[in-house]
Design an enzyme around this catalytic site. Structure first.
Site, PDB file in Angstrom:
ATOM      1  N   PRO A  14       0.778  -1.231   0.000  1.00 52.79           N
ATOM      2  CA  PRO A  14       0.000   0.000   0.000  1.00 52.79           C
ATOM      3  C   PRO A  14       0.815   1.289   0.000  1.00 52.79           C
ATOM      4  O   PRO A  14       0.306   2.346  -0.315  1.00 52.79           O
ATOM      5  CB  PRO A  14      -0.789  -0.100   1.303  1.00 52.79           C
ATOM      6  CG  PRO A  14       0.068  -0.938   2.192  1.00 52.79           C
ATOM      7  CD  PRO A  14       0.769  -1.911   1.302  1.00 52.79           C
ATOM      8  N   ASP A  37       4.089   1.379 -11.334  1.00 53.44           N
ATOM      9  CA  ASP A  37       3.001   2.350 -11.194  1.00 53.44           C
ATOM     10  C   ASP A  37       3.558   3.643 -10.615  1.00 53.44           C
ATOM     11  O   ASP A  37       4.577   3.634  -9.921  1.00 53.44           O
ATOM     12  CB  ASP A  37       1.941   1.817 -10.215  1.00 53.44           C
ATOM     13  CG  ASP A  37       1.054   0.747 -10.834  1.00 53.44           C
ATOM     14  OD1 ASP A  37       1.221   0.454 -12.021  1.00 53.44           O
ATOM     15  OD2 ASP A  37       0.195   0.223 -10.098  1.00 53.44           O
ATOM     16  N   LYS A  58      -0.159   4.459 -13.213  1.00 55.89           N
ATOM     17  CA  LYS A  58      -1.546   4.793 -13.241  1.00 55.89           C
ATOM     18  C   LYS A  58      -1.887   5.710 -12.079  1.00 55.89           C
ATOM     19  O   LYS A  58      -1.691   5.334 -10.958  1.00 55.89           O
ATOM     20  CB  LYS A  58      -2.395   3.526 -13.044  1.00 55.89           C
ATOM     21  CG  LYS A  58      -2.117   2.373 -13.943  1.00 55.89           C
ATOM     22  CD  LYS A  58      -2.786   2.609 -15.249  1.00 55.89           C
ATOM     23  CE  LYS A  58      -2.517   1.515 -16.256  1.00 55.89           C
ATOM     24  NZ  LYS A  58      -2.911   0.210 -15.851  1.00 55.89           N
ATOM     25  N   MET A 171     -10.929   3.671  -5.509  1.00 55.07           N
ATOM     26  CA  MET A 171     -11.066   4.663  -6.594  1.00 55.07           C
ATOM     27  C   MET A 171     -12.419   5.373  -6.525  1.00 55.07           C
ATOM     28  O   MET A 171     -13.021   5.662  -7.552  1.00 55.07           O
ATOM     29  CB  MET A 171     -10.913   3.985  -7.973  1.00 55.07           C
ATOM     30  CG  MET A 171      -9.527   3.434  -8.198  1.00 55.07           C
ATOM     31  SD  MET A 171      -9.359   2.570  -9.778  1.00 55.07           S
ATOM     32  CE  MET A 171      -9.895   0.931  -9.327  1.00 55.07           C
TER      33      MET A 171
END
Ligand code: SAH
Length: 253
Positions: A14, A37, A58, A171
């Site tokens: 995380p 990422d 992303k 998200m």
């Protein structure tokens, strides 16, 4: 011709670099090339001492490399390198588009392997000290995102959220008010508690506990990092502090 290398889809966890698995750390040290990422911690990347490091997105709403292009780069890299790491936030198998990469690698006969990581909802639960499940209160957990990619067909995320005792919404912060409005319109109690956890496990972690009705009433201010919304009765114990805070503000007004 079969590629010489193997592509490892690796979970970076995380945020906090020491939440990486030993297997992931070992692969990073041995990696020839790492496609990562945007959210991966610099100290985690620094473990890849020999590797060329390439950022491939992303981040919600910001520029990110098209998935098909990433797939192609992984396949190409496996022709040239023995150890190719595709490093993803959290766990690769949850909202990480791992399946698209797995399918592309399989179709190109490239060997691959998956290394799990700690997903955001589990990390946030640990930080809060509130279990996702609890005897007599919550016996199931749903991992949900209201987000649909371009060209993807709509899905009824609210149905899954309403059916679960506890749900972790990924998200979702950018559309938190819409989430609250939808769930309440579909029968969720306005009193249902939730916690929003931003930048979980990092020094910049922040969390706020609210009721569903509060989420509808007030936009979440200043959340710029990744954040997960944890929703369910188990979070009721997180609420009192916030009530006290709200009371203080009323007094001052
Ligand atoms: N594969 C990742 C999820 C990728 S989707 C995982 O397993 O965690 C990206 C979403 O994950 C963000 O929008 C946010 O909802 C959540 N997220 C990722 N890192 C987070 C963090 N450190 N704290 C809170 N939420 C996080």
């Amino acid at each position: 011709m079969k590629a010489a290398g193997t592509v490892y889809l690796v979970g970076a966890g995380p945020g906090a670099p020491d939440l990486l698995t030993l297997r992931a750390a070992d692969l990073l040290r041995r990696a020839d090339i790492v496609f990562h990422d945007a959210l991966v911690h610099p100290d985690t990347l620094a473990l890849a001492v020999r590797a060329e490091k390439i950022a491939v997105g992303k981040r919600c709403g910001r520029h990110s490399t098209a998935q098909r292009f990433i797939n192609k780069r992984l396949i190409d890299a496996a022709q040239r390198h023995a150890i190719v790491v595709r490093l993803k936030g959290g766990d690769p198998m949850l909202f990480g588009r791992a399946q698209e990469e797995i399918d592309a690698l399989s179709a190109a006969s490239v060997s691959f392997d998956i290394v799990p990581g700690i997903t955001a909802a589990l990390a946030a639960s640990a930080e809060l000290g509130i279990s996702l499940t609890r005897r007599g209160v919550s016996r199931n957990v749903a991992f949900i995102t209201p987000r649909t990619g371009r060209g993807e067909k709509q899905h009824d995320w609210a149905r899954s959220a309403l059916a679960a005792d506890t749900c972790a919404i990924y998200m979702g912060v950018g559309e938190a008010q819409h989430i609250a409005a939808t769930l309440m319109a579909r029968g969720a109690s306005p009193d249902l508690p939730l916690v929003v956890v931003e930048n979980s496990t990092l020094a910049t972690q922040r969390s706020v506990a609210l009721r569903l009705a509060d989420l509808l009433a007030a936009a979440l201010p200043g959340i710029t990092g990744p954040a997960v919304i944890l929703l369910g009765e188990v979070y009721r114990r997180a609420l009192p502090e916030i009530v006290a805070f709200a009371e203080k503000r009323t007094d001052a007004a």
